[in-house]
Design a protein around this motif. Structure first.
Motif, PDB file in Angstrom:
ATOM      1  N   GLU A  73       7.584  12.540  43.931  1.00 28.01           N
ATOM      2  CA  GLU A  73       7.446  11.140  43.536  1.00 28.01           C
ATOM      3  C   GLU A  73       6.476  10.380  44.448  1.00 28.01           C
ATOM      4  OE1 GLU A  73      11.371   9.548  43.463  1.00 28.01           O
ATOM      5  OE2 GLU A  73      11.881  10.481  41.515  1.00 28.01           O
ATOM      6  N   ASP A  74       6.568  10.630  45.746  1.00 25.41           N
ATOM      7  CA  ASP A  74       5.664   9.938  46.678  1.00 25.41           C
ATOM      8  C   ASP A  74       4.214  10.366  46.469  1.00 25.41           C
ATOM      9  OD1 ASP A  74       7.815   8.640  47.736  1.00 25.41           O
ATOM     10  OD2 ASP A  74       7.910   9.807  49.588  1.00 25.41           O
ATOM     11  N   THR A  75       4.008  11.672  46.189  1.00 16.70           N
ATOM     12  CA  THR A  75       2.650  12.162  45.961  1.00 16.70           C
ATOM     13  C   THR A  75       2.070  11.580  44.684  1.00 16.70           C
ATOM     14  OG1 THR A  75       3.205  14.243  47.092  1.00 16.70           O
ATOM     15  CG2 THR A  75       1.206  14.216  45.740  1.00 16.70           C
ATOM     16  N   ARG A  76       2.872  11.515  43.620  1.00 20.17           N
ATOM     17  CA  ARG A  76       2.414  10.910  42.366  1.00 20.17           C
ATOM     18  C   ARG A  76       2.068   9.436  42.573  1.00 20.17           C
ATOM     19  NH1 ARG A  76       2.680  13.857  37.916  1.00 20.17           N
ATOM     20  NH2 ARG A  76       4.130  15.617  37.774  1.00 20.17           N
ATOM     21  N   ARG A  77       2.903   8.728  43.304  1.00 18.06           N
ATOM     22  CA  ARG A  77       2.679   7.305  43.528  1.00 18.06           C
ATOM     23  C   ARG A  77       1.394   7.093  44.344  1.00 18.06           C
ATOM     24  NH1 ARG A  77       6.862   6.406  46.264  1.00 18.06           N
ATOM     25  NH2 ARG A  77       8.212   6.128  44.441  1.00 18.06           N
ATOM     26  N   TYR A  78       1.203   7.923  45.358  1.00 25.06           N
ATOM     27  CA  TYR A  78      -0.006   7.797  46.173  1.00 25.06           C
ATOM     28  C   TYR A  78      -1.252   8.056  45.330  1.00 25.06           C
ATOM     29  CZ  TYR A  78      -3.539   8.546  49.729  1.00 25.06           C
ATOM     30  OH  TYR A  78      -4.691   8.463  50.455  1.00 25.06           O
ATOM     31  N   PHE A  79      -1.196   9.096  44.505  1.00 18.30           N
ATOM     32  CA  PHE A  79      -2.343   9.418  43.664  1.00 18.30           C
ATOM     33  C   PHE A  79      -2.645   8.272  42.700  1.00 18.30           C
ATOM     34  CE2 PHE A  79      -4.271  11.048  39.784  1.00 18.30           C
ATOM     35  CZ  PHE A  79      -5.341  11.775  40.290  1.00 18.30           C
ATOM     36  N   ARG A  80      -1.606   7.737  42.079  1.00 18.07           N
ATOM     37  CA  ARG A  80      -1.796   6.679  41.087  1.00 18.07           C
ATOM     38  C   ARG A  80      -2.386   5.416  41.712  1.00 18.07           C
ATOM     39  NH1 ARG A  80       2.894   6.882  39.447  1.00 18.07           N
ATOM     40  NH2 ARG A  80       3.829   5.167  40.611  1.00 18.07           N
ATOM     41  N   GLU A  81      -1.910   5.066  42.902  1.00 15.49           N
ATOM     42  CA  GLU A  81      -2.323   3.809  43.512  1.00 15.49           C
ATOM     43  C   GLU A  81      -3.593   3.913  44.352  1.00 15.49           C
ATOM     44  OE1 GLU A  81       1.016   2.437  45.728  1.00 15.49           O
ATOM     45  OE2 GLU A  81       2.286   2.125  43.954  1.00 15.49           O
ATOM     46  N   SER A  82      -3.831   5.073  44.980  1.00 16.60           N
ATOM     47  CA  SER A  82      -4.934   5.179  45.936  1.00 16.60           C
ATOM     48  C   SER A  82      -6.104   6.043  45.478  1.00 16.60           C
ATOM     49  CB  SER A  82      -4.411   5.731  47.276  1.00 16.60           C
ATOM     50  OG  SER A  82      -3.406   4.888  47.805  1.00 16.60           O
ATOM     51  N   VAL A  83      -5.829   7.051  44.668  1.00 15.60           N
ATOM     52  CA  VAL A  83      -6.872   8.002  44.293  1.00 15.60           C
ATOM     53  C   VAL A  83      -7.382   7.792  42.870  1.00 15.60           C
ATOM     54  CG1 VAL A  83      -7.440  10.456  44.038  1.00 15.60           C
ATOM     55  CG2 VAL A  83      -5.928   9.713  45.886  1.00 15.60           C
ATOM     56  N   GLU A  84      -6.481   7.539  41.953  1.00 16.58           N
ATOM     57  CA  GLU A  84      -6.878   7.431  40.542  1.00 16.58           C
ATOM     58  C   GLU A  84      -7.963   6.393  40.287  1.00 16.58           C
ATOM     59  OE1 GLU A  84      -4.432   8.253  36.499  1.00 16.58           O
ATOM     60  OE2 GLU A  84      -3.665   6.630  37.771  1.00 16.58           O
ATOM     61  N   PRO A  85      -7.942   5.220  40.944  1.00 12.44           N
ATOM     62  CA  PRO A  85      -9.026   4.258  40.718  1.00 12.44           C
ATOM     63  C   PRO A  85     -10.404   4.791  41.125  1.00 12.44           C
ATOM     64  CG  PRO A  85      -7.134   3.172  41.729  1.00 12.44           C
ATOM     65  CD  PRO A  85      -6.877   4.650  41.789  1.00 12.44           C
ATOM     66  N   LEU A  86     -10.437   5.750  42.050  1.00 12.26           N
ATOM     67  CA  LEU A  86     -11.698   6.318  42.527  1.00 12.26           C
ATOM     68  C   LEU A  86     -12.098   7.574  41.762  1.00 12.26           C
ATOM     69  CD1 LEU A  86     -10.966   6.058  46.360  1.00 12.26           C
ATOM     70  CD2 LEU A  86     -12.500   4.578  45.058  1.00 12.26           C
ATOM     71  N   TRP A  87     -11.254   8.016  40.830  1.00 12.02           N
ATOM     72  CA  TRP A  87     -11.433   9.320  40.209  1.00 12.02           C
ATOM     73  C   TRP A  87     -12.785   9.488  39.506  1.00 12.02           C
ATOM     74  CZ3 TRP A  87      -9.318  13.380  41.832  1.00 12.02           C
ATOM     75  CH2 TRP A  87      -9.294  14.563  41.080  1.00 12.02           C
ATOM     76  N   PRO A  88     -13.290   8.497  38.747  1.00  7.37           N
ATOM     77  CA  PRO A  88     -14.609   8.684  38.122  1.00  7.37           C
ATOM     78  C   PRO A  88     -15.709   8.959  39.144  1.00  7.37           C
ATOM     79  CG  PRO A  88     -13.468   6.842  37.114  1.00  7.37           C
ATOM     80  CD  PRO A  88     -12.658   7.237  38.318  1.00  7.37           C
ATOM     81  N   ARG A  89     -15.693   8.247  40.267  1.00  9.20           N
ATOM     82  CA  ARG A  89     -16.716   8.469  41.294  1.00  9.20           C
ATOM     83  C   ARG A  89     -16.518   9.831  41.960  1.00  9.20           C
ATOM     84  NH1 ARG A  89     -17.905   4.884  46.763  1.00  9.20           N
ATOM     85  NH2 ARG A  89     -19.446   6.305  47.637  1.00  9.20           N
ATOM     86  N   ILE A  90     -15.264  10.216  42.199  1.00  9.30           N
ATOM     87  CA  ILE A  90     -14.996  11.515  42.817  1.00  9.30           C
ATOM     88  C   ILE A  90     -15.511  12.640  41.929  1.00  9.30           C
ATOM     89  CG2 ILE A  90     -13.167  13.115  43.527  1.00  9.30           C
ATOM     90  CD1 ILE A  90     -11.528  10.669  44.385  1.00  9.30           C
ATOM     91  N   ARG A  91     -15.257  12.535  40.626  1.00  6.70           N
ATOM     92  CA  ARG A  91     -15.729  13.558  39.686  1.00  6.70           C
ATOM     93  C   ARG A  91     -17.259  13.621  39.679  1.00  6.70           C
ATOM     94  NH1 ARG A  91     -12.659  15.672  35.607  1.00  6.70           N
ATOM     95  NH2 ARG A  91     -14.461  15.589  34.226  1.00  6.70           N
ATOM     96  N   SER A  92     -17.897  12.449  39.689  1.00 12.35           N
ATOM     97  CA  SER A  92     -19.364  12.414  39.694  1.00 12.35           C
ATOM     98  C   SER A  92     -19.926  13.043  40.959  1.00 12.35           C
ATOM     99  CB  SER A  92     -19.834  10.959  39.578  1.00 12.35           C
ATOM    100  OG  SER A  92     -21.245  10.879  39.678  1.00 12.35           O
TER     101      SER A  92
END
Length: 262
Positions: A73-92
């Protein structure tokens, strides 16, 4: 990650196809593997670990359901709040890094690929020297080396898997695009110091290149590209290594620092 930069191996899932599959693999890690990776006292073959593993680490290694649930649960929450907004740039950026590594492999083979993974790394066949506080060898045992680019890593991380390819996590290539501080335009600021074309050549070497590739990027002759690279090399801003019948130019730490404005 702990204060000393330790990341338990079970959190690295290089074979997973996506985040959900990786998290599922983490949650199903056997208890003995958890104890080993968390560095719990008494674990056979203790594999480093945090200096003082807390109660949660012991509960996780014992298979306590609440500890495993909290991890997921903590890992999912961290990904959703901290990583997911950056995901398009990370993929690029990941696609850019993959294209760069493929070009290095195509133009100069494995030597060029390993030479350009990091500005402070040294490839002296058959040994790849990585910056580390310790000195030890990681045998590949004929299983190969799996390279994993990371958008967040600031240095190398090695995961030794006796049953599979050794994993080397390296910082993803960053071309400076989109930086708020304007450092991507640094060659313009250096033009008065180095000359416009030479400053441009230095900036183009954020992505290592052969003399031919450098000439194509800078739209200059081979002789001019070689001359500019030679002057920059003499100033300690560029390193040149021979790869087969070609030479490969890349930034030195000083050159990278100059471009970054450091």
């Amino acid at each position: 990650m702990t204060e000393d930069g330790f990341v338990p191996d079970f959190l690295l899932q290089p074979s997973a196809r996506d985040f959900d599959e990786a998290l599922e693999a983490v949650a199903s890690t056997p208890a003995e593997r958890l104890a080993l990776d968390l560095g719990l006292a008494g674990a056979p073959g203790r594999n480093g670990g945090p200096g003082r593993p807390g109660r949660w680490a012991h509960d996780l290694a014992r298979g306590v359901p609440s500890a495993s649930t909290a991890l997921v649960e903590d890992t999912r929450r961290y990904f959703r709040e901290s990583v997911e907004p950056l995901w398009p740039r990370i993929r690029s950026d990941a696609l850019t890094d993959r294209a760069l590594r493929a070009e290095m492999l195509l133009r100069g083979g494995v030597d060029a690929l390993l030479t350009t993974l990091g500005t402070t790394w040294r490839w002296e066949p058959p040994t790849l020297h990585l910056p580390s506080g310790s000195t030890y060898d990681v045998p590949l045992c004929g299983r190969g080396l799996l390279l994993v680019p990371s958008w967040f890593a600031t240095g190398p991380m090695v995961m030794y898997r006796p049953e599979a390819a050794t994993v080397l996590v390296y910082p993803m290539y960053d071309d400076g695009a989109g930086r708020a501080d304007g450092s991507a335009d640094r060659p313009e600021a250096l033009a008065a110091l180095l000359g416009r074309t030479r400053a441009q050549v230095l900036g183009l070497l954020r992505s290592p290149a052969t003399t031919t590739a450098l000439a194509e990027r800078a739209a200059v002759s081979l002789a001019a590209a070689s001359q500019h690279a030679g002057v920059l090399r003499g100033a300690g801003l560029v390193a040149t290594v021979r790869t087969g019948s070609s030479v490969l130019h890349s930034l030195t730490p000083l050159g990278a620092s100059l471009l970054a404005g450091g």
